[in-house]
Motif scaffolding. Structure first.
Motif, PDB file in Angstrom:
ATOM      1  N   LEU A 195      14.369  -6.967  -7.153  1.00  0.00           N
ATOM      2  CA  LEU A 195      15.752  -6.233  -8.193  1.00  0.00           C
ATOM      3  C   LEU A 195      16.450  -5.257  -6.431  1.00  0.00           C
ATOM      4  O   LEU A 195      16.774  -5.046  -7.051  1.00  0.00           O
ATOM      5  CB  LEU A 195      14.034  -5.320  -8.928  1.00  0.00           C
ATOM      6  N   SER A 196      15.255  -5.014  -5.921  1.00  0.00           N
ATOM      7  CA  SER A 196      16.091  -4.163  -5.097  1.00  0.00           C
ATOM      8  C   SER A 196      17.115  -4.977  -4.839  1.00  0.00           C
ATOM      9  O   SER A 196      18.407  -3.868  -3.941  1.00  0.00           O
ATOM     10  CB  SER A 196      14.973  -3.746  -3.477  1.00  0.00           C
ATOM     11  N   ASP A 197      16.944  -6.243  -4.290  1.00  0.00           N
ATOM     12  CA  ASP A 197      18.105  -7.775  -3.726  1.00  0.00           C
ATOM     13  C   ASP A 197      19.098  -7.198  -4.898  1.00  0.00           C
ATOM     14  O   ASP A 197      20.603  -7.442  -4.684  1.00  0.00           O
ATOM     15  CB  ASP A 197      17.979  -8.267  -3.675  1.00  0.00           C
ATOM     16  N   PHE A 198      18.828  -7.106  -6.211  1.00  0.00           N
ATOM     17  CA  PHE A 198      19.703  -7.209  -6.801  1.00  0.00           C
ATOM     18  C   PHE A 198      20.634  -6.544  -7.349  1.00  0.00           C
ATOM     19  O   PHE A 198      21.655  -6.529  -7.334  1.00  0.00           O
ATOM     20  CB  PHE A 198      18.453  -7.530  -8.524  1.00  0.00           C
ATOM     21  N   VAL A 199      19.826  -5.342  -6.859  1.00  0.00           N
ATOM     22  CA  VAL A 199      20.786  -3.952  -6.775  1.00  0.00           C
ATOM     23  C   VAL A 199      21.509  -3.724  -5.896  1.00  0.00           C
ATOM     24  O   VAL A 199      23.260  -3.284  -5.976  1.00  0.00           O
ATOM     25  CB  VAL A 199      20.392  -2.751  -7.472  1.00  0.00           C
ATOM     26  N   PRO A 230       0.625  -1.244  -0.102  1.00  0.00           N
ATOM     27  CA  PRO A 230       0.016   0.282   0.166  1.00  0.00           C
ATOM     28  C   PRO A 230       0.410   1.108  -0.155  1.00  0.00           C
ATOM     29  O   PRO A 230       0.916   1.945  -0.843  1.00  0.00           O
ATOM     30  CB  PRO A 230      -1.291  -0.025   1.603  1.00  0.00           C
ATOM     31  N   GLY A 231       2.175   1.371   0.860  1.00  0.00           N
ATOM     32  CA  GLY A 231       2.761   2.646   0.906  1.00  0.00           C
ATOM     33  C   GLY A 231       3.153   2.291  -0.355  1.00  0.00           C
ATOM     34  O   GLY A 231       3.461   3.483  -1.160  1.00  0.00           O
ATOM     35  N   ILE A 232       4.092   1.649  -1.131  1.00  0.00           N
ATOM     36  CA  ILE A 232       4.699   1.161  -2.081  1.00  0.00           C
ATOM     37  C   ILE A 232       3.750   2.218  -3.691  1.00  0.00           C
ATOM     38  O   ILE A 232       4.584   2.858  -4.274  1.00  0.00           O
ATOM     39  CB  ILE A 232       4.878   0.029  -2.807  1.00  0.00           C
ATOM     40  N   ILE A 278      13.142  10.752   3.006  1.00  0.00           N
ATOM     41  CA  ILE A 278      11.936   9.527   2.996  1.00  0.00           C
ATOM     42  C   ILE A 278      12.572   8.144   2.802  1.00  0.00           C
ATOM     43  O   ILE A 278      13.936   8.301   3.026  1.00  0.00           O
ATOM     44  CB  ILE A 278      11.546   9.884   1.492  1.00  0.00           C
ATOM     45  N   LEU A 279      12.179   6.999   2.763  1.00  0.00           N
ATOM     46  CA  LEU A 279      13.010   6.049   3.327  1.00  0.00           C
ATOM     47  C   LEU A 279      13.507   5.138   1.676  1.00  0.00           C
ATOM     48  O   LEU A 279      12.682   5.713   0.863  1.00  0.00           O
ATOM     49  CB  LEU A 279      12.416   4.766   3.467  1.00  0.00           C
ATOM     50  N   TYR A 280      14.338   4.508   1.705  1.00  0.00           N
ATOM     51  CA  TYR A 280      15.164   4.260   0.375  1.00  0.00           C
ATOM     52  C   TYR A 280      13.504   3.805  -0.229  1.00  0.00           C
ATOM     53  O   TYR A 280      13.620   3.678  -1.818  1.00  0.00           O
ATOM     54  CB  TYR A 280      16.105   3.190   0.431  1.00  0.00           C
ATOM     55  N   ILE A 281      13.266   2.626  -0.050  1.00  0.00           N
ATOM     56  CA  ILE A 281      11.754   1.438  -0.957  1.00  0.00           C
ATOM     57  C   ILE A 281      11.238   3.259  -1.424  1.00  0.00           C
ATOM     58  O   ILE A 281      10.433   2.629  -2.308  1.00  0.00           O
ATOM     59  CB  ILE A 281      11.057   0.704  -0.133  1.00  0.00           C
ATOM     60  N   SER A 282      10.651   3.737  -0.194  1.00  0.00           N
ATOM     61  CA  SER A 282       9.572   4.988  -1.473  1.00  0.00           C
ATOM     62  C   SER A 282      10.451   5.963  -2.150  1.00  0.00           C
ATOM     63  O   SER A 282       9.408   6.104  -2.311  1.00  0.00           O
ATOM     64  CB  SER A 282       9.765   6.073   0.605  1.00  0.00           C
ATOM     65  N   ALA A 283      11.779   5.914  -1.628  1.00  0.00           N
ATOM     66  CA  ALA A 283      12.133   6.706  -2.947  1.00  0.00           C
ATOM     67  C   ALA A 283      12.179   6.115  -4.520  1.00  0.00           C
ATOM     68  O   ALA A 283      11.900   6.579  -5.759  1.00  0.00           O
ATOM     69  CB  ALA A 283      13.818   7.120  -2.754  1.00  0.00           C
ATOM     70  N   ILE A 284      13.120   4.538  -4.422  1.00  0.00           N
ATOM     71  CA  ILE A 284      12.193   3.622  -5.822  1.00  0.00           C
ATOM     72  C   ILE A 284      10.694   3.782  -6.103  1.00  0.00           C
ATOM     73  O   ILE A 284      11.041   3.711  -6.682  1.00  0.00           O
ATOM     74  CB  ILE A 284      12.106   2.033  -4.826  1.00  0.00           C
ATOM     75  N   LEU A 316       8.163  -7.243  -9.166  1.00  0.00           N
ATOM     76  CA  LEU A 316       9.679  -7.531  -8.661  1.00  0.00           C
ATOM     77  C   LEU A 316      10.840  -6.752  -7.586  1.00  0.00           C
ATOM     78  O   LEU A 316      11.857  -6.730  -8.061  1.00  0.00           O
ATOM     79  CB  LEU A 316      10.533  -8.387  -9.984  1.00  0.00           C
ATOM     80  N   ILE A 317       9.616  -5.863  -6.620  1.00  0.00           N
ATOM     81  CA  ILE A 317      10.911  -4.753  -6.482  1.00  0.00           C
ATOM     82  C   ILE A 317      11.445  -5.194  -5.608  1.00  0.00           C
ATOM     83  O   ILE A 317      12.722  -4.286  -5.182  1.00  0.00           O
ATOM     84  CB  ILE A 317       8.605  -3.501  -5.712  1.00  0.00           C
ATOM     85  N   TYR A 318      11.285  -6.194  -4.517  1.00  0.00           N
ATOM     86  CA  TYR A 318      11.973  -6.606  -3.576  1.00  0.00           C
ATOM     87  C   TYR A 318      13.102  -7.331  -4.190  1.00  0.00           C
ATOM     88  O   TYR A 318      14.253  -7.227  -3.283  1.00  0.00           O
ATOM     89  CB  TYR A 318      11.054  -7.426  -2.631  1.00  0.00           C
TER      90      TYR A 318
END
Lengths: 75, 587
Positions: B284-288, B193-195, B228-234, B280-282
């Motif tokens: 992809l985040s791990d991949f980054v 929801p936040g994303i 903002i948090l990193y995940i919010s920035a994404i 695939l946000i999480y």
């Protein structure tokens, strides 16, 4: 006079196969005859007409037909 | 009414918000300075490159991979995806680029915009280039005073860079100060929801600011400021990508079919990319995180990681969507078909009979008559006359003298909207039908094509005549006005005579005679005009400038009349030998 165009027309004419050439000659003769007849008819009308404007118009048409007869001789 | 009230009210509200909130003032000023920097950069590259970008886009886009690479490089260097898009649309419209290659460039351009995030993240934060912003601005201004375009361009680029870094510096300062009074990060909603909320905010921000690069700059500075948090920035970055397509679609509403096709292709690309990234946000985040170790990005350097994430997800989008460009092109071409005005559609040309020479010739002749009729109205109005008057029994002299009102006919518009497409169809049909014809039939079709070309040429030449007709008819010199009225009378007379010989009850010999009579009148008119012009100059009734215009225009008008007679000879005399006699050996 555009000599190049006339020369080209004459050249084209003589390059046609003979049968087509004869057919074309006959057609042109027929058109020339019609033009001559029309010219004679206009010349007769010119003698009868009295108004200046109509006379001018007829003279112009006769001149036009004379030009066309000349062109028909070249084609 | 609502617009007149709403817009100033919003403006005042915005002004109050900025003035009353010191932090907001600094952040918004930073955004404004950043945006003006982007504008100077774009302008600078336009001046500096001198058309090099266009040449590059023209030469290096023959395949999809090349097109993507060119789109990426040109946007990364120029820092403007809108400039690349504008050039691509114009190339597409001119036929210099196909839709497939154009879409490739747009996809590459999307990847190219991710370079802004790198510039902001690396130079704005790691290297602290804001120190050099002031000297860049100074030298930029100095170079702008140069008379040479290239140096002006370099000046603009330096100004652009200076403003961009100054803008980032203000945004950074604003967010850092804001942290002390409010911690926006504490309001972040967890999970998907936040994303989704942040994606929406990112999209809205980009639509408002009209620049995804500016939005990315804000996101990076907000992240750097801990707001903002990193995940919010994404999520905001994904939203910025989606927002940019909304901007493109809004811009394409007023565009032609090519603009619309590209906007939709861009939209599809970004939506698919956004959806795939969301799923695939999480992962992809791990991949980054994994990739960061290879490119030397520290584990806690979230701003560079964000730039890397932005690049990775756009690259993923290209890999996902590029294989389907072919299908996209077919669908887009079907979806956006150029609307032909009803009046510009052919009436007689039927592809079903193209293989039957006699029928094809008959259809072509009728279509050229249709083209002539449509052109007639344009030509008559260009002379500030009306069809119903010219084709009536009224004296032409009276018609011409009483028709003094400028009709403001735009020949260019009429040609583009009505005549060009009809003419193109005639040429296409004639060329295709000639494949099934013998030599004689091909010659007839060829002369009909020539007649259509002459019609279009006559329309374009009347446009040249129109300028001086309007100029001198509205002037005070009565003598020149009379001469131009005679020119109009000559053209009107020719059109009236041609109209009279169209009637079915006129035989071909009479038609021929009439055309020859008109030709003689035109010749007489031209020679009498030349004598008159000499007389008008000698008696000082017209000056030399008017005389040269008159000489040129009367000759022009005579040529148009002769050409109209040539058209009539082709269209309304079907007998080949009679037509040949009517052809001009003299002119």
């Amino acid at each position: 006079m555009n000599i190049k165009k006339i020369v080209k027309k004459i050249d084209d004419f003589f390059n046609l196969p003979q049968k087509k050439q004869i057919k074309k000659n006959k057609k042109i003769d027929s058109i020339r005859e019609k033009l001559i007849n029309k010219k004679e008819s206009l010349e007769k009308s010119l003698k009868k007409v009295k108004k200046c404007k109509e006379k001018e118009e007829l003279k112009l048409q006769i001149k036009a037909i004379k030009n066309l007869i000349k062109k028909a001789t070249i084609v | 009414m609502i617009k007149k009230v709403a817009i100033p009210s919003l403006f005042l509200l915005f002004a109050y918000f900025i003035i009353s909130n010191a932090n907001a003032k600094v952040i918004v000023a930073g955004i404004a300075i950043f945006l003006i920097g982007m504008h100077f950069m774009e302008n600078g590259f336009k001046l500096f490159s001198g058309g090099a970008l266009e040449k590059i886009l023209e030469k290096f886009t023959s395949t999809i991979p090349k097109a993507i690479a060119t789109g990426f490089l040109s946007t990364a260097i120029v820092q403007s995806s809108s400039l690349t898009s504008i050039i691509v649309i114009s190339f597409l419209s001119a036929g210099l680029l196909g839709l497939t290659e154009a879409i490739g460039v747009v996809f590459g351009s999307n990847l190219g915009t991710t370079s802004t995030a790198w510039i902001v993240a690396y130079f704005g934060f790691k290297v602290k280039i804001s120190v050099y912003a002031m000297p860049m601005l100074i030298f930029g201004v100095v170079l702008r005073f140069s008379s040479e375009t290239k140096y002006k361009g370099i000046g603009d680029i330096l100004l652009g860079l200076g403003f961009i870094f100054l803008g980032i510096s203000y945004m950074k300062e604003g967010f850092e100060t804001l942290k002390s009074s409010i911690d926006l990060a504490s309001y972040a909603v967890e999970g998907y929801p936040g994303i989704l909320i942040y994606i929406l905010i990112g999209a809205i921000a980009t639509v408002v600011i009209q620049s995804s690069s500016a939005t990315m700059a804000i996101i990076i500075t907000a992240l750097a400021g801990g707001q903002i948090l990193y995940i919010s920035a994404i999520a905001l970055a994904i939203g910025a990508n989606v927002g940019t397509t909304v901007t493109a679609i809004m811009g394409a509403m007023a565009s032609n079919e090519n603009g619309k096709r590209l906007a939709v292709a861009h939209f599809i690309f970004n939506i698919i990319t956004a959806l795939a990234t969301l799923l695939l946000i999480y992962q992809l985040s791990d991949f980054v995180d994994y990739l960061s170790t290879f490119v030397g990005i520290e584990d806690d350097n979230f701003i560079l990681k964000l730039a890397l994430f932005h690049t990775v997800f756009n690259l993923m989008g290209i890999l996902l969507v590029s294989p389907f460009i072919g299908i996209m092109v077919i669908s887009l071409n079907k979806l956006f078909v150029p609307k032909m005005k009803k009046s510009s559609k052919p009436k007689f040309l039927n592809d079903a009979v193209i293989q039957v020479p006699e029928t094809a010739i008959y259809a072509l002749r009728n279509e050229v008559i249709n083209l002539y009729d449509k052109s007639l109205k344009a030509m008559i109005h260009a002379m500030n006359l009306h069809r119903e008057d010219i084709f009536s029994n009224k004296e032409l002299k009276d018609i011409v003298y009483s028709s003094n009102v400028k009709l403001n006919t735009n020949i260019d518009d009429i040609y583009k909207e009505t005549l060009k497409s009809l003419y193109s169809e005639i040429v296409r049909y004639a060329s295709l039908s000639q494949e099934h014809m013998n030599n004689e039939e091909r010659m007839v079709t060829g002369s009909i094509k020539t007649a259509s070309r002459k019609i279009v040429k006559s329309v374009k030449e009347i446009k040249e005549l129109q300028k001086n007709i309007n100029h001198f008819l509205l002037g005070k010199n009565l003598d020149i006005k009379d001469e131009y009225n005679l020119i109009r009378e000559q053209l009107a007379y020719t059109l009236r005579e041609i109209e009279s010989l169209r009637k079915d009850d006129v035989n071909e010999i009479d038609r021929l005679t009439k055309m020859e009579t008109v030709k003689i009148r035109i010749e007489n008119f031209e020679s009498s005009t030349n004598e008159k012009i000499d007389d008008l100059i000698r008696t000082n009734k017209i000056n030399a400038h008017m005389a040269t215009s008159l000489i040129n225009d009367s000759s022009f008008a005579s040529h148009i009349c002769i050409r109209l007679l040539e058209i009539a000879n082709i269209i309304w005399i079907s007998d080949k030998e009679t037509q040949e006699i009517g052809e001009d050996n003299e002119y």
